[in-house]
Every structure is written in C-alpha cells, then in structure tokens.
Design a protein around this motif. Structure first.
Motif, PDB file in Angstrom:
ATOM      1  N   UNK A 117       0.835  -1.200   0.000  1.00  0.00           N
ATOM      2  CA  UNK A 117       0.000   0.000   0.000  1.00  0.00           C
ATOM      3  C   UNK A 117       0.872   1.253   0.000  1.00  0.00           C
ATOM      4  N   UNK A 118       0.218   2.383  -0.316  1.00  0.00           N
ATOM      5  CA  UNK A 118       0.944   3.656  -0.323  1.00  0.00           C
ATOM      6  C   UNK A 118       1.532   3.968   1.041  1.00  0.00           C
ATOM      7  N   UNK A 119       0.785   3.632   2.085  1.00  0.00           N
ATOM      8  CA  UNK A 119       1.276   3.893   3.444  1.00  0.00           C
ATOM      9  C   UNK A 119       2.523   3.087   3.727  1.00  0.00           C
ATOM     10  N   UNK A 120       2.531   1.807   3.327  1.00  0.00           N
ATOM     11  CA  UNK A 120       3.716   0.971   3.551  1.00  0.00           C
ATOM     12  C   UNK A 120       4.905   1.474   2.748  1.00  0.00           C
ATOM     13  N   UNK A 121       4.644   1.900   1.507  1.00  0.00           N
ATOM     14  CA  UNK A 121       5.725   2.444   0.689  1.00  0.00           C
ATOM     15  C   UNK A 121       6.264   3.711   1.340  1.00  0.00           C
ATOM     16  N   UNK A 122       5.373   4.547   1.813  1.00  0.00           N
ATOM     17  CA  UNK A 122       5.799   5.785   2.456  1.00  0.00           C
ATOM     18  C   UNK A 122       6.568   5.494   3.736  1.00  0.00           C
ATOM     19  N   UNK A 123       6.082   4.538   4.513  1.00  0.00           N
ATOM     20  CA  UNK A 123       6.796   4.159   5.741  1.00  0.00           C
ATOM     21  C   UNK A 123       8.185   3.616   5.405  1.00  0.00           C
ATOM     22  N   UNK A 124       8.269   2.811   4.374  1.00  0.00           N
ATOM     23  CA  UNK A 124       9.565   2.261   3.971  1.00  0.00           C
ATOM     24  C   UNK A 124      10.504   3.374   3.525  1.00  0.00           C
ATOM     25  N   UNK A 125       9.976   4.327   2.774  1.00  0.00           N
ATOM     26  CA  UNK A 125      10.794   5.460   2.332  1.00  0.00           C
ATOM     27  C   UNK A 125      11.265   6.287   3.520  1.00  0.00           C
ATOM     28  N   UNK A 126      10.368   6.538   4.463  1.00  0.00           N
ATOM     29  CA  UNK A 126      10.748   7.296   5.657  1.00  0.00           C
ATOM     30  C   UNK A 126      11.791   6.542   6.462  1.00  0.00           C
ATOM     31  N   UNK A 127      11.605   5.232   6.622  1.00  0.00           N
ATOM     32  CA  UNK A 127      12.581   4.425   7.352  1.00  0.00           C
ATOM     33  C   UNK A 127      13.952   4.497   6.686  1.00  0.00           C
ATOM     34  N   UNK A 128      13.966   4.465   5.353  1.00  0.00           N
ATOM     35  CA  UNK A 128      15.234   4.548   4.625  1.00  0.00           C
ATOM     36  C   UNK A 128      15.897   5.910   4.833  1.00  0.00           C
ATOM     37  N   UNK A 129      15.112   6.976   4.737  1.00  0.00           N
ATOM     38  CA  UNK A 129      15.654   8.325   4.951  1.00  0.00           C
ATOM     39  C   UNK A 129      16.158   8.481   6.379  1.00  0.00           C
ATOM     40  N   UNK A 130      15.428   7.922   7.349  1.00  0.00           N
ATOM     41  CA  UNK A 130      15.839   7.981   8.750  1.00  0.00           C
ATOM     42  C   UNK A 130      17.171   7.264   8.938  1.00  0.00           C
ATOM     43  N   UNK A 131      17.309   6.091   8.333  1.00  0.00           N
ATOM     44  CA  UNK A 131      18.563   5.341   8.440  1.00  0.00           C
ATOM     45  C   UNK A 131      19.731   6.126   7.845  1.00  0.00           C
ATOM     46  N   UNK A 132      19.497   6.788   6.730  1.00  0.00           N
ATOM     47  CA  UNK A 132      20.553   7.581   6.098  1.00  0.00           C
ATOM     48  C   UNK A 132      20.981   8.731   7.007  1.00  0.00           C
ATOM     49  N   UNK A 133      20.013   9.413   7.574  1.00  0.00           N
ATOM     50  CA  UNK A 133      20.340  10.541   8.450  1.00  0.00           C
ATOM     51  C   UNK A 133      21.033  10.065   9.718  1.00  0.00           C
ATOM     52  N   UNK A 134      20.595   8.932  10.260  1.00  0.00           N
ATOM     53  CA  UNK A 134      21.276   8.391  11.447  1.00  0.00           C
ATOM     54  C   UNK A 134      22.727   8.071  11.127  1.00  0.00           C
ATOM     55  N   UNK A 135      22.986   7.515   9.939  1.00  0.00           N
ATOM     56  CA  UNK A 135      24.369   7.264   9.512  1.00  0.00           C
ATOM     57  C   UNK A 135      25.141   8.575   9.375  1.00  0.00           C
ATOM     58  N   UNK A 136      24.487   9.579   8.774  1.00  0.00           N
ATOM     59  CA  UNK A 136      25.127  10.895   8.636  1.00  0.00           C
ATOM     60  C   UNK A 136      25.497  11.470   9.997  1.00  0.00           C
ATOM     61  N   UNK A 137      24.590  11.346  10.949  1.00  0.00           N
ATOM     62  CA  UNK A 137      24.857  11.868  12.293  1.00  0.00           C
ATOM     63  C   UNK A 137      26.049  11.163  12.931  1.00  0.00           C
ATOM     64  N   UNK A 138      26.114   9.849  12.789  1.00  0.00           N
ATOM     65  CA  UNK A 138      27.266   9.111  13.344  1.00  0.00           C
ATOM     66  C   UNK A 138      28.570   9.610  12.717  1.00  0.00           C
ATOM     67  N   UNK A 139      28.554   9.779  11.394  1.00  0.00           N
ATOM     68  CA  UNK A 139      29.755  10.273  10.705  1.00  0.00           C
ATOM     69  C   UNK A 139      30.121  11.680  11.168  1.00  0.00           C
ATOM     70  N   UNK A 140      29.120  12.537  11.289  1.00  0.00           N
ATOM     71  CA  UNK A 140      29.387  13.915  11.718  1.00  0.00           C
ATOM     72  C   UNK A 140      29.951  13.967  13.131  1.00  0.00           C
ATOM     73  N   UNK A 141      29.443  13.144  14.011  1.00  0.00           N
ATOM     74  CA  UNK A 141      29.953  13.116  15.384  1.00  0.00           C
ATOM     75  C   UNK A 141      31.402  12.637  15.400  1.00  0.00           C
TER      76      UNK A 141
END
Length: 63
Positions: free
Chosen positions: A2-26
């Motif tokens: 469903x669109x909601x699942x696709x959106x949740x998956x996209x958000x989860x992916x973006x969240x993971x990327x930002x969490x990785x960015x934060x680790x690198x920045x720290x």
C-alpha cells in the motif's frame, strides 16, 4: 504494497541515512580542533538532528 507501507519504507530509509550521517558527523567533530570547524560541525549535527526528528514524527503519524 500500500501507499502507506511504501511511504513508511521510504521514511525508514531516509531515517537510516540521516542516522548514519549523524554518526559520521559526530566522529568527524571529535577529530576536528579549532573554533570554526567545531561550530560548523555542531551546526550540521543540529540540522541533521532536526531533520531526523521531523522524519520520525512523520513516520509516527502514519503508523
């Protein structure tokens, strides 16, 4: 999927990327010395944290 699942998956992916960015920045911030470098690192970390918080809020609203 469903669109909601696709959106949740996209958000989860973006969240993971930002969490990785934060680790690198720290890690980078820990290696830097000097006022300007530390300030830039701190600003970038704060920006990424704000974006992460906003994405998590979006994701939680979809659940």
């Amino acid at each position: 999927m469903s669109d909601t699942n696709a959106t949740l998956a996209e958000l989860d992916e973006r969240i993971a990327i930002i969490e990785d960015n934060l680790r690198d920045l720290v890690e980078q911030a820990a290696a830097y010395s000097g006022g300007n470098d530390e300030e830039r690192s701190s600003d970038r970390i704060a920006e990424q944290q704000q974006e992460l918080d906003a994405l998590k809020k979006q994701r939680d609203a979809l659940r």
